[in-house]
Design a protein around this motif. Structure first.
Motif, short mmCIF file in Angstrom:
data_model
loop_
_atom_site.label_atom_id
_atom_site.label_comp_id
_atom_site.label_asym_id
_atom_site.label_seq_id
_atom_site.Cartn_x
_atom_site.Cartn_y
_atom_site.Cartn_z
N THR A 87 -2.33 -5.01 2.70
CA THR A 87 -3.62 -5.96 2.74
C THR A 87 -3.66 -6.70 3.88
OG1 THR A 87 -2.04 -7.84 1.77
CG2 THR A 87 -3.55 -6.52 0.10
N SER A 88 -2.96 -6.36 4.98
CA SER A 88 -2.80 -6.99 6.24
C SER A 88 -3.93 -6.37 7.43
CB SER A 88 -1.49 -6.89 6.90
OG SER A 88 -1.18 -5.49 7.18
N ASP A 89 -4.48 -6.97 8.19
CA ASP A 89 -5.24 -6.38 9.18
C ASP A 89 -4.46 -5.28 10.06
OD1 ASP A 89 -8.26 -7.96 9.73
OD2 ASP A 89 -6.63 -9.29 8.85
N GLU A 90 -3.28 -5.69 10.15
CA GLU A 90 -2.62 -4.78 11.30
C GLU A 90 -2.27 -3.31 10.72
OE1 GLU A 90 -1.80 -8.95 12.34
OE2 GLU A 90 -1.52 -7.93 10.14
N HIS A 144 7.75 -3.95 -13.77
CA HIS A 144 7.78 -4.74 -13.00
C HIS A 144 7.44 -4.42 -11.56
CE1 HIS A 144 10.02 -7.22 -15.79
NE2 HIS A 144 10.98 -6.26 -15.94
N LEU A 145 7.23 -3.10 -11.57
CA LEU A 145 6.68 -2.56 -10.20
C LEU A 145 5.04 -3.04 -9.98
CD1 LEU A 145 7.73 -1.05 -7.72
CD2 LEU A 145 7.03 1.43 -9.03
N MET A 146 4.40 -3.16 -11.24
CA MET A 146 3.03 -3.25 -10.99
C MET A 146 2.71 -4.88 -10.24
SD MET A 146 1.71 -2.97 -15.16
CE MET A 146 -0.12 -2.85 -14.70
N ALA A 147 1.67 -4.37 -9.56
CA ALA A 147 1.27 -5.63 -8.84
C ALA A 147 0.89 -6.65 -9.64
CB ALA A 147 0.10 -5.13 -7.91
N THR A 148 1.16 -8.05 -9.26
CA THR A 148 0.93 -9.16 -10.10
C THR A 148 -0.75 -9.43 -10.27
OG1 THR A 148 0.81 -10.67 -8.48
CG2 THR A 148 2.86 -10.14 -9.23
N ARG A 202 -3.45 -8.38 -7.20
CA ARG A 202 -4.46 -7.53 -7.58
C ARG A 202 -5.77 -8.30 -7.25
NH1 ARG A 202 -6.12 -4.83 -13.29
NH2 ARG A 202 -8.28 -4.08 -12.73
N ASP A 203 -5.89 -9.56 -7.47
CA ASP A 203 -6.95 -10.30 -7.36
C ASP A 203 -7.07 -10.39 -5.98
OD1 ASP A 203 -9.49 -12.09 -8.48
OD2 ASP A 203 -8.11 -13.66 -7.45
N PHE A 204 -6.09 -10.73 -5.14
CA PHE A 204 -6.12 -10.76 -3.69
C PHE A 204 -6.53 -9.65 -3.08
CE2 PHE A 204 -3.48 -10.83 0.57
CZ PHE A 204 -4.32 -11.81 0.85
N MET A 205 -6.15 -8.33 -3.53
CA MET A 205 -6.66 -6.96 -3.13
C MET A 205 -7.86 -6.87 -3.00
SD MET A 205 -6.15 -3.82 -1.76
CE MET A 205 -4.51 -3.45 -1.82
N ARG A 206 -8.74 -7.30 -4.32
CA ARG A 206 -10.08 -7.22 -4.30
C ARG A 206 -10.87 -8.00 -3.35
NH1 ARG A 206 -13.23 -10.89 -6.37
NH2 ARG A 206 -11.67 -11.99 -7.36
N GLN A 208 -8.00 -13.59 -17.03
CA GLN A 208 -8.19 -15.03 -16.52
C GLN A 208 -8.79 -15.30 -15.20
OE1 GLN A 208 -4.39 -17.10 -17.57
NE2 GLN A 208 -4.96 -17.12 -19.75
N LEU A 209 -8.09 -14.40 -14.30
CA LEU A 209 -8.45 -14.58 -12.92
C LEU A 209 -9.76 -13.77 -12.72
CD1 LEU A 209 -4.88 -13.75 -11.27
CD2 LEU A 209 -6.20 -15.85 -11.29
N ALA A 210 -9.88 -12.56 -13.27
CA ALA A 210 -10.96 -11.72 -13.12
C ALA A 210 -12.33 -12.45 -13.94
CB ALA A 210 -10.62 -10.27 -13.74
#
Length: 456
Positions: free
Chosen positions: A261-264, A292-296, A300-304, A436-438
């Motif tokens: 998710t980074s610009d770099e 436990h490997l799933m993105a929290t 996932r909300d941050f990725m969107r 809840q986030l979505a």
């Protein structure tokens, strides 16, 4: 002049003008191209998309730089194939052909199809979604040839190869050559893309490799083996030097979200030459499912949110298999837009849905698309009014369980049912927390949209 003649004339005019862009990729010429494309008889929804693209060009959106990159950075043969196979055969002529097929057969055909001709692979990546399929047996050349031929008869000229590692399948380059009018995208770990194979890809002209990565060298080698990252970097350099477009594919997990998710990192991929970035989220299916490997849900909300930022600022295409649900009216699986044919010939709703009711060795592609399983799936789409929650596996797991356990005839490898049984409680909890986030984000989006309508 009849309707068919008008279609052929307009497409020919578009094709001739597109070829002229090879030496004149100005902003004005690219904008004019959208006006010609808009005149081709097709679905109204595609005309709206063409107008949307034109507005992006006029507003100096990064998509204008992407179009210039595609024209300026590709070799003449590859560029010609992109225009003929993707723009003309798939998007323009293909759309018309698919619409005519629907009128004749009562079902709209696939926009694309994913085929895994073999599950052979020389890596042992943890969390591989395809890791538990049998490595024995594979589709023959004639079987893959038949599947693609049937797809083309419906108007589908976009075929994805997956696996396993597709470049282990002996017939792959012969398929590229025989179906030279098709645009192929190949999901590959990149380790076999040496000088010899890249030369074959360049010679074919109709192939876009999608190379899997996890992040930088540390993250990629941790999953795929020491030294693999350097092989991938070399493969990218070879493709870029040859003027052959390629994509990068990565899976978001709890461990790599801060990197991808980074610009770099995005700038790094653009510098290497990537024109398209595929984003998937880890689903606990396949080799040693690990919840436990799933993105929290927060990740996932941050990725969107980051995806929206990247699209507004970076000259590279992005496709997020989950977070783009709102752009395609939810889930695209189950024959709505695509299906997956695995190495045994099973017709799965999605590469992550490891269950089926039919096999391409026993039925035609049309018969499979009309199957009760796919009709049941499509009758429920979208599964949620919130299109930020498009998936029946991890967003609406009650739907996925019902489909897999009651409507499918069999699972396609041992242990595939664990997502719907052993892990059901954990998946339900994930879906609740992400929901809840979505829901909050979706309600904000709807309120903004309604406010704009009232203002206008």
């Amino acid at each position: 002049m009849g309707y068919q003649q008008i279609k052929e004339y307009t497409i020919k005019k578009f094709l001739n003008y597109a070829f002229s862009l090879m030496s004149n990729s100005t902003e004005d010429s690219l904008t004019k191209l959208t006006y010609i494309a808009e005149k081709i008889p097709t679905k109204e929804i595609y005309k709206k998309k063409i107008k949307w693209i034109r507005q992006l060009f006029l507003s100096k959106h990064p998509s204008l730089k992407i179009a210039k990159r595609i024209i300026n950075e590709t070799n003449p043969h590859h560029r010609k194939k992109i225009i003929e196979n993707f723009l003309v055969n798939q998007l323009l002529g293909g759309t018309i052909k698919r619409k005519e097929f629907e009128a004749k057969n009562g079902i709209y055909p696939l926009d694309l199809m994913v085929i895994s001709p073999s599950m052979k692979c020389n890596l042992n990546c943890y969390g591989c979604y395809a890791g538990d399929y049998s490595k024995d047996g594979e589709l023959s050349f004639d079987e893959v040839d038949s599947i693609i031929t049937q797809a083309k008869e419906m108007g589908t000229y976009l075929i994805f190869f997956s696996g396993g590692e597709p470049f282990f399948w002996d017939g792959i380059f012969d398929i590229f050559k025989k179906h030279s009018d098709v645009n192929f995208q190949v999901y590959t770990h990149g380790g076999l893309l040496d000088e010899k194979n890249v030369e074959k890809i360049v010679e074919a002209g109709n192939v876009l490799p999608a190379i899997s990565m996890e992040g930088y060298e540390k993250e990629t080698d941790a999953r795929r083996g020491k030294g693999h990252f350097k092989k991938v970097m070399r493969a990218m350099d070879l493709l870029k030097e040859a003027g052959n477009l390629f994509a990068v594919s990565y899976t978001q997990t709890k461990e790599n979200t801060h990197i991808i998710t980074s610009d770099e990192y995005i700038d790094f991929l653009i510098e290497k030459g990537a024109i398209l970035i595929w984003i998937f989220t880890y689903v606990p299916i396949g080799r040693k499912p690990n919840i436990h490997l799933m993105a929290t849900p927060e990740q996932r909300d941050f990725m969107r949110k980051r995806l929206a930022y990247f699209r507004a600022t970076k000259p590279v295409l992005f496709i997020d298999f989950w977070n783009d649900g709102h752009l395609v009216d939810g889930c695209v699986a189950g024959g709505k837009k695509y299906i997956h044919i695995n190495a045994r010939g099973d017709a799965e709703p999605c590469v992550f849905c490891h269950f089926a009711s039919d096999n391409i060795r026993e039925k035609s592609l049309l018969e499979i698309l009309k199957s009760p399983l796919f009709k049941e799936i499509q009758s429920r789409q979208p599964y949620n009014k919130n299109l930020y929650r498009p998936c029946m596996l991890i967003d609406n797991p009650e739907v996925g369980r019902d489909i897999a356990l009651k409507h499918a005839k069999y699972f396609t490898h041992p242990g595939a049912e664990s997502l719907f049984t052993v892990l059901a409680k954990d998946i339900d909890e994930y879906a609740k927390k992400y929901g809840q986030l979505a829901d909050k984000a979706w309600n904000e989006k709807v309120n903004i949209s309604e406010g704009k309508k009232m203002a206008s």
